[in-house]
Enzyme design. Structure first.
Site, PDB file in Angstrom:
ATOM      1  CG  ASP A 136     -17.855 -33.655 -12.471  1.00 42.99           C
ATOM      2  OD1 ASP A 136     -18.467 -34.374 -11.659  1.00 42.99           O
ATOM      3  OD2 ASP A 136     -17.551 -34.031 -13.620  1.00 42.99           O
ATOM      4  CE  LYS A 163     -21.750 -38.214 -10.487  1.00 35.19           C
ATOM      5  NZ  LYS A 163     -21.786 -39.395 -11.388  1.00 35.19           N
ATOM      6  CB  THR A 164     -22.544 -33.604 -15.810  1.00 37.35           C
ATOM      7  OG1 THR A 164     -21.466 -34.164 -15.080  1.00 37.35           O
ATOM      8  CG2 THR A 164     -22.121 -32.303 -16.441  1.00 37.35           C
ATOM      9  CB  THR A 206     -17.705 -41.145  -8.434  1.00 39.16           C
ATOM     10  OG1 THR A 206     -16.408 -40.570  -8.216  1.00 39.16           O
ATOM     11  CG2 THR A 206     -18.210 -40.748  -9.791  1.00 39.16           C
ATOM     12  NE  ARG A 224     -20.043 -40.453 -19.516  1.00 35.42           N
ATOM     13  CZ  ARG A 224     -19.717 -39.999 -18.316  1.00 35.42           C
ATOM     14  NH1 ARG A 224     -19.106 -40.783 -17.466  1.00 35.42           N
ATOM     15  NH2 ARG A 224     -19.994 -38.766 -17.969  1.00 35.42           N
TER      16      ARG A 224
HETATM   17  P1  ADP Z   1     -22.209 -38.146 -14.829  1.00 33.08           P
HETATM   18  O1  ADP Z   1     -22.057 -36.655 -14.663  1.00 33.08           O
HETATM   19  O2  ADP Z   1     -23.016 -38.775 -13.728  1.00 33.08           O
HETATM   20  O3  ADP Z   1     -20.905 -38.850 -15.044  1.00 33.08           O
HETATM   21  P2  ADP Z   1     -23.465 -37.429 -17.342  1.00 33.08           P
HETATM   22  O4  ADP Z   1     -24.465 -36.421 -16.897  1.00 33.08           O
HETATM   23  O5  ADP Z   1     -22.216 -36.912 -17.971  1.00 33.08           O
HETATM   24  O6  ADP Z   1     -23.080 -38.415 -16.139  1.00 33.08           O
HETATM   25  O7  ADP Z   1     -24.219 -38.453 -18.322  1.00 33.08           O
HETATM   26  C1  ADP Z   1     -23.583 -39.099 -19.409  1.00 33.08           C
HETATM   27  C2  ADP Z   1     -24.463 -39.073 -20.626  1.00 33.08           C
HETATM   28  O8  ADP Z   1     -25.593 -39.897 -20.383  1.00 33.08           O
HETATM   29  C3  ADP Z   1     -25.036 -37.688 -20.951  1.00 33.08           C
HETATM   30  O9  ADP Z   1     -24.295 -37.062 -21.967  1.00 33.08           O
HETATM   31  C4  ADP Z   1     -26.439 -37.940 -21.404  1.00 33.08           C
HETATM   32  O10 ADP Z   1     -26.473 -38.051 -22.803  1.00 33.08           O
HETATM   33  C5  ADP Z   1     -26.798 -39.286 -20.868  1.00 33.08           C
HETATM   34  N1  ADP Z   1     -27.757 -39.239 -19.744  1.00 33.08           N
HETATM   35  C6  ADP Z   1     -27.478 -39.352 -18.425  1.00 33.08           C
HETATM   36  N2  ADP Z   1     -28.599 -39.363 -17.701  1.00 33.08           N
HETATM   37  C7  ADP Z   1     -29.618 -39.224 -18.565  1.00 33.08           C
HETATM   38  C8  ADP Z   1     -31.044 -39.165 -18.409  1.00 33.08           C
HETATM   39  N3  ADP Z   1     -31.633 -39.292 -17.208  1.00 33.08           N
HETATM   40  N4  ADP Z   1     -31.810 -39.004 -19.516  1.00 33.08           N
HETATM   41  C9  ADP Z   1     -31.216 -38.914 -20.739  1.00 33.08           C
HETATM   42  N5  ADP Z   1     -29.885 -38.994 -20.961  1.00 33.08           N
HETATM   43  C10 ADP Z   1     -29.094 -39.144 -19.889  1.00 33.08           C
END
Ligand code: ADP
Length: 341
Positions: free
Chosen positions: A112, A67-68, A161, A220
């Site tokens: 977030d 998401k981030t 989430t 992640r």
């Molecule tokens: P969330 O915000 O949903 O908790 P993040 O955006 O922080 O998840 O994602 C965690 C890690 O996973 C990121 O640092 C990135 O390296 C990797 N990641 C997530 N989604 C992707 C994607 N679609 N393609 C490549 N890497 C991704």
């Protein structure tokens, strides 16, 4: 005075810094999520043609699904200034007003954990989302004055989430909800190959495939497993990532042949100890010594998806695959009972 040491260690790259390095910079690096990217790209193009600010977006899904990353990639793609904050960081309306008044026209404001925004702050946000202004009263009684603060048009991107915790009026102010689903092993392999490239790690496709299979559909997790396997390849191998290094890293991390990690097994064992009767989340959290939120958002979704446990209105129960994974025979004939929470 201490003598200068000949050995100057490089600053340690913390997990957070590594995660930042692995973040996709644009849509081209955001892999395996065409179902999200296509409608988003259409919205971007349409709003561009109408010369409007992109509508507010809500990104919903389990932790680590990107998401981030997508919010950051979006800001890069459209060349918008980006401001990042989180629900718990905005305790008072003042915090929100400070951020809103500093936004440039066309900015992306990423919040977030938006479900943790205090109610009073959320209500101030409504006017900002709808009319790009915040109204607040200064003083009280006869001296009360209504002040109006104009804000530059912006796009709010909220990540959560726990979408169900957002109030209906809040949810309805987003133009579109994007729901993130777990990734396929093939998509995770692509992500792992990209991450290995960034880390300068030579890797066998079979090793990446093994990592992808154990990543619980979550980028992640995939990147975390990759970093641990890289440590093993560096220390015990020849620096190249092969299946042997991956298997050894699983062994060191306590990942078993079912893909279960230590905490997963503690969860299954706690449910088995309850003789197959349903166990409520609160009790389970106490027994395995983890936060309720972590259990619900991090561990349980995969255990449920893989059929190790089930969530029932009475509590969590151990399924046949779960009994098998901890080497026990299912307790028969135990009736689900109401859990006292
Ligand atoms: P969330 O915000 O949903 O908790 P993040 O955006 O922080 O998840 O994602 C965690 C890690 O996973 C990121 O640092 C990135 O390296 C990797 N990641 C997530 N989604 C992707 C994607 N679609 N393609 C490549 N890497 C991704």
């Amino acid at each position: 005075m201490t003598a200068p040491s000949a050995f100057q260690p490089a600053p340690r790259q913390g997990e957070e810094a590594l995660e930042r390095d692995l973040r996709p910079a644009g849509f081209g690096d955001f892999l395996g999520q065409d179902a999200l990217l296509s409608p988003l790209q259409l919205m971007i193009q349409a709003s561009k043609e109408r010369r409007e600010t992109l509508e507010h977006l809500l990104f919903s899904g389990l932790p680590g699904l990107g998401k981030t990353s997508l919010a950051l990639a979006l800001a890069n793609e459209i060349g918008a200034p980006l401001k990042v904050t989180s629900g718990p960081a905005m305790e008072r309306a003042k915090d929100l007003v400070g951020i809103l008044s500093s936004l440039e026209a066309g900015s992306i404001l990423f919040i977030d954990e938006i479900h943790r925004l205090p109610k009073v702050v959320e209500e101030y946000l409504y006017g900002a989302m709808e009319r790009f202004c915040v109204e607040f009263t200064l003083d009280q009684g006869v001296h009360a004055r209504l002040l109006k603060l104009e804000i530059q048009p912006f796009t709010l991107v909220g990540a959560t989430t726990r979408e169900a915790l957002l109030s209906a009026p809040f949810r309805s102010r987003f133009g579109q909800v994007f729901r993130f689903e777990p990734y396929s092993p093939a998509a995770l392999e692509l992500i792992l190959a990209r991450s290995a490239g960034i880390l300068g790690l030579e890797s066998q496709p079979e090793a990446l495939s093994l990592l992808a299979d154990h990543s619980r559909g979550t980028p992640r997790v995939a990147n975390r497993l990759l970093r641990r396997a890289r440590d093993v390849a560096q220390i015990e191998g020849n620096g190249k990532l092969d299946q042997k290094a991956v298997r050894r890293s699983f062994e060191l991390m306590g990942v078993d042949s079912f893909g279960l990690e230590r905490t997963d097994r503690r969860i299954l064992e706690a449910l088995a100890l309850n003789e197959g009767r349903p166990l409520g989340l609160k009790n389970l959290a106490v027994v395995v010594d983890e936060g309720e939120d972590t259990l619900e958002c991090v561990y349980e979704p995969w255990l449920v998806r893989e059929g190790f446990i089930a969530r029932t209105p009475q509590g969590r129960i151990l399924m046949e695959a779960g009994w098998k994974a901890i080497g026990q025979t299912p307790k028969q004939g135990v009736q689900p009972s109401l859990d006292l929470e």
